[in-house]
Design an enzyme around this catalytic site. Structure first.
Site, short mmCIF file in Angstrom:
data_model
loop_
_atom_site.label_atom_id
_atom_site.label_comp_id
_atom_site.label_asym_id
_atom_site.label_seq_id
_atom_site.Cartn_x
_atom_site.Cartn_y
_atom_site.Cartn_z
N LEU A 53 0.81 -1.21 0.00
CA LEU A 53 0.00 0.00 0.00
C LEU A 53 0.85 1.27 0.00
O LEU A 53 0.32 2.37 -0.23
CB LEU A 53 -0.91 0.02 1.25
CG LEU A 53 -1.69 -1.26 1.56
CD1 LEU A 53 -2.53 -1.06 2.81
CD2 LEU A 53 -2.56 -1.69 0.39
N TYR A 103 2.53 11.25 -11.45
CA TYR A 103 2.03 10.31 -10.46
C TYR A 103 1.48 9.06 -11.14
O TYR A 103 1.83 7.93 -10.78
CB TYR A 103 0.95 10.97 -9.61
CG TYR A 103 0.25 10.03 -8.65
CD1 TYR A 103 0.97 9.35 -7.67
CD2 TYR A 103 -1.13 9.83 -8.73
CE1 TYR A 103 0.33 8.49 -6.78
CE2 TYR A 103 -1.77 8.97 -7.85
CZ TYR A 103 -1.05 8.30 -6.89
OH TYR A 103 -1.68 7.45 -6.03
#
Length: 370
Positions: A53, A103
């Site tokens: 994560l 990103y």
């Protein structure tokens, strides 16, 4: 099962870790920014399942996207390649991976590394391109507009919306966590694709979102509760409450006090009626009225008393004796004048539900002695 969770202190990581613990998973290998290289290497060799994560989404420099998302993923998978368990890997990507921005590109490259790891080791991998996530413990004024709106509105801080028609696709943290934990059963993995979708997701416009959260704040004044049969509203309300200031969990109610006791409205709704708390002093009789359509339910939770009825046009009096020793609900049918008397030596407390909020213009209440 030894489960490695990277980004364990983040919004998603924290919610996942706590629910894993709730479900009895106690061999958790937690990795965060303070985890050393040697610890990460050890965790990678012991893990039997990996939730990856960790990532960077609000860096000071664009180069941190590559370092935090792409290079760290590559390093983690390199370590996992040496693990004899060949652990399955779940990877937290983003819908931004479909876009041409730093990103998104860093996440897309990391996805390719995860897919290659699965193919090389013949082990399941699951890549989730998450939309906007919301729920408790998300950091406001960071990367969640919902967290920011909830935090600010709860504190009377103005919120800024440039375009009220901007639509967000959002997913609730508890739904995400439930989906991720289901992966611990390998039968949950997809044999035909490494890309997975979170369900359910919801679409909401920024203007609607602000209006909804403002109604949550106002509910303390008008005693309303949201439409909890609407899943998005229910989940958003739970989220809003988690952002209340810790010195502002409580709020006052208006107590109507006289020499008989008090009457205080607690909750009122347009479709589920109104709930109130009635306190009667010893020997006091309240009521002596009837209704055409309005109906009620009484529940004595402290003390003892009697609820009396008489059908309009009849002389027969019906009595129900009630007390805290046996909690029971007494329905108040239409067409019966009724009252409630405190037979005890201390205050009697009664919860009273009525099917509609009080309307002073149409009270549907007619005084008649029982």
């Amino acid at each position: 099962m030894k489960i490695l969770v990277t980004g364990a202190n983040g919004f998603l990581g924290r919610n996942l870790v706590e629910q894993l613990r709730n479900q009895g998973y106690d061999e958790l290998l937690l990795c965060d920014r303070n985890t050393s290289e040697s610890e990460l290497e050890q965790f990678s060799q012991e893990a039997e399942f990996v939730y990856h994560l960790a990532g960077v989404n609000r860096p000071k420099k664009e180069t941190e996207f590559i370092k935090g998302n792409t290079e760290f993923t590559e390093k983690l998978l390199h370590l996992l390649n040496e693990n004899p368990n060949n652990p399955a890997v779940m990877f937290a990507s983003s819908v931004q991976a479909e876009l041409s921005n730093p990103y998104g590109e860093s996440k897309k490259k990391a996805e390719s590394f995860v897919q290659a790891y699965g193919e090389k080791n013949q082990t399941p991998v699951a890549i989730y391109r998450f939309p906007n996530l919301f729920g408790k413990w998300c950091k406001p004024n960071y990367n969640s507009v919902i967290a920011t709106f909830c935090h600010n509105i709860a504190r009377d801080i103005p919120v800024q919306v440039n375009n009220t028609e901007t639509e967000l696709t959002v997913a609730y943290i508890d739904d995400v966590v439930k989906e991720l934990i289901s992966l611990l059963e390998k039968s949950s993995f997809n044999e035909t694709s490494v890309l997975y979708e979170i369900t359910p997701t919801y679409k909401v416009k920024l203007g609607e979102l602000v209006n909804l959260i403002n109604t949550f704040k106002e509910s303390r004044n008008d005693l309303s509760v949201p439409q909890l049969n609407q899943n998005l509203t229910k989940k958003m309300y739970s989220t809003y409450l988690s952002y209340l200031p810790e010195d502002d969990f409580s709020y006052d109610l208006t107590m109507h006090v006289d020499d008989r006791g008090s009457f205080t409205e607690f909750i009122r709704t347009p479709d589920r009626g109104q709930l109130s708390v009635n306190i009667s002093k010893p020997g006091i009789v309240k009521g002596n009225h009837w209704h055409h359509t309005k109906n009620e339910k009484f529940l004595v939770v402290s003390g003892q008393g009697v609820i009396r009825f008489r059908k309009i046009g009849s002389d027969n009096i019906i009595e129900y004796f009630v007390s805290e020793r046996k909690l029971e609900v007494v329905d108040i049918p239409v067409g019966y004048t009724h009252n409630i008397e405190n037979l005890g030596e201390s205050n009697m407390v009664t919860l009273m539900w009525v099917n509609e909020p009080f309307d002073s213009q149409h009270p549907d209440t007619y005084y008649t002695e029982v």
